[in-house]
Design an enzyme around this catalytic site. Structure first.
Site, PDB file in Angstrom:
ATOM      1  N   ARG A 184       0.841  -1.207   0.000  1.00 13.11           N
ATOM      2  CA  ARG A 184       0.000   0.000   0.000  1.00 13.11           C
ATOM      3  C   ARG A 184       0.869   1.248   0.000  1.00 13.11           C
ATOM      4  O   ARG A 184       1.880   1.308   0.705  1.00 13.11           O
ATOM      5  CB  ARG A 184      -0.921  -0.003   1.222  1.00 13.11           C
ATOM      6  CG  ARG A 184      -1.870   1.195   1.277  1.00 13.11           C
ATOM      7  CD  ARG A 184      -2.672   1.224   2.549  1.00 13.11           C
ATOM      8  NE  ARG A 184      -3.588   2.342   2.541  1.00 13.11           N
ATOM      9  CZ  ARG A 184      -4.898   2.251   2.405  1.00 13.11           C
ATOM     10  NH1 ARG A 184      -5.452   1.073   2.260  1.00 13.11           N
ATOM     11  NH2 ARG A 184      -5.662   3.321   2.415  1.00 13.11           N
TER      12      ARG A 184
ATOM     13  N   ALA B 226       6.187   6.566   1.674  1.00  8.77           N
ATOM     14  CA  ALA B 226       7.395   5.820   2.040  1.00  8.77           C
ATOM     15  C   ALA B 226       7.366   5.368   3.497  1.00  8.77           C
ATOM     16  O   ALA B 226       8.406   5.205   4.128  1.00  8.77           O
ATOM     17  CB  ALA B 226       8.653   6.652   1.757  1.00  8.77           C
ATOM     18  N   ARG B 227       6.158   5.159   4.010  1.00  2.22           N
ATOM     19  CA  ARG B 227       5.955   4.739   5.409  1.00  2.22           C
ATOM     20  C   ARG B 227       6.453   5.767   6.426  1.00  2.22           C
ATOM     21  O   ARG B 227       6.636   5.444   7.600  1.00  2.22           O
ATOM     22  CB  ARG B 227       6.632   3.389   5.692  1.00  2.22           C
ATOM     23  CG  ARG B 227       6.080   2.207   4.900  1.00  2.22           C
ATOM     24  CD  ARG B 227       4.620   1.947   5.261  1.00  2.22           C
ATOM     25  NE  ARG B 227       4.174   0.627   4.876  1.00  2.22           N
ATOM     26  CZ  ARG B 227       3.644   0.316   3.681  1.00  2.22           C
ATOM     27  NH1 ARG B 227       3.533   1.264   2.763  1.00  2.22           N
ATOM     28  NH2 ARG B 227       3.239  -0.905   3.419  1.00  2.22           N
ATOM     29  N   LEU B 228       6.645   7.013   5.997  1.00  2.00           N
ATOM     30  CA  LEU B 228       7.013   8.086   6.930  1.00  2.00           C
ATOM     31  C   LEU B 228       5.728   8.708   7.468  1.00  2.00           C
ATOM     32  O   LEU B 228       5.393   9.857   7.192  1.00  2.00           O
ATOM     33  CB  LEU B 228       7.901   9.119   6.233  1.00  2.00           C
ATOM     34  CG  LEU B 228       9.255   8.594   5.752  1.00  2.00           C
ATOM     35  CD1 LEU B 228      10.027   9.689   5.029  1.00  2.00           C
ATOM     36  CD2 LEU B 228      10.064   8.056   6.941  1.00  2.00           C
ATOM     37  N   HIS B 229       5.006   7.908   8.243  1.00  2.00           N
ATOM     38  CA  HIS B 229       3.709   8.321   8.763  1.00  2.00           C
ATOM     39  C   HIS B 229       3.865   9.445   9.783  1.00  2.00           C
ATOM     40  O   HIS B 229       4.902   9.584  10.444  1.00  2.00           O
ATOM     41  CB  HIS B 229       3.000   7.136   9.429  1.00  2.00           C
ATOM     42  CG  HIS B 229       2.993   5.901   8.590  1.00  2.00           C
ATOM     43  ND1 HIS B 229       2.526   5.873   7.296  1.00  2.00           N
ATOM     44  CD2 HIS B 229       3.404   4.629   8.871  1.00  2.00           C
ATOM     45  CE1 HIS B 229       2.629   4.648   6.813  1.00  2.00           C
ATOM     46  NE2 HIS B 229       3.171   3.885   7.740  1.00  2.00           N
TER      47      HIS B 229
END
Length: 205
Positions: free
Chosen positions: A3, A183-186
């Protein structure tokens, strides 16, 4: 399935002064987006023996004192709250790439508050609350339906509030707002109770 999180960003400058105001904005967004059951939340409790358990319940109110839900007060969740009132809530708004995590203490709401909510419930829900001894073992579906029919016959008009049914308010010590990021840098911004106010920390994703 891989995702990509692209829905938005969450910055400190965008936050409301307190978590309840911020939560109301996010809940409004969830309702406006058409999510099914946007007020559904996962309630986690822990037994006296230390065994955690979770279930979905519906948020029925939020104010400056906390988050409110209603249930059978002889249910497993209620028994566990009695033994250990420290609980957590999770609002999993996955389609919006958002979630809200609440940690706090659950206490019963007043009987008056429970009465005020009870009269807004559909008659069928009131009957079910009387008929179902929530979390207890039953012999069959037919047994449950017979109990509901008996309650309906006993109360042909108004259905009174059972003594064993009512609400809980979760007073938070922390409320974390999570926004999915590329980039999963939530983005994770957490309000922490600080005396009569709140401080905000950014957490690593």
């Amino acid at each position: 399935m891989r995702r990509r999180y692209t829905a938005g960003r969450l910055l400190e400058a965008d936050l409301a002064a307190d978590p309840f105001e911020e939560f109301r904005v996010w809940l409004h967004d969830a309702v406006a987006s058409g999510l099914p059951e946007p007020n559904a939340m996962v309630l986690a409790t822990v037994s006296a023996e230390g065994q955690p358990s979770t279930r979905n319940v519906l948020l029925k109110g939020v104010d400056a004192d906390g988050f409110v839900f209603y249930t059978n007060q002889a249910s497993r969740k209620a028994v566990e709250i009695e033994a250990n009132p420290r609980v957590s809530l999770c609002f999993p708004w996955i389609a919006m790439e958002r979630q809200v995590l609440v940690c706090g203490t659950a206490t019963p709401v007043s009987r008056a508050d429970s009465e005020a909510y009870w009269v807004t419930r559909p008659r069928e829900s009131q009957i079910s609350a009387w008929a179902s001894r929530q979390s207890s073992v039953i012999g069959s579906r037919e047994e449950l339906e017979a109990a509901a029919a008996a309650v309906a016959g006993r109360y042909p008009d108004e259905v009174p509030l059972p003594q064993f049914w009512g609400g809980y308010r979760v007073a938070p010590v922390s409320v974390e707002f999570w926004q999915g990021g590329p980039a999963r840098l939530h983005d994770r911004l957490c309000y922490l109770r600080d005396g009569d106010g709140w401080t905000v920390q950014r957490l690593a994703p």
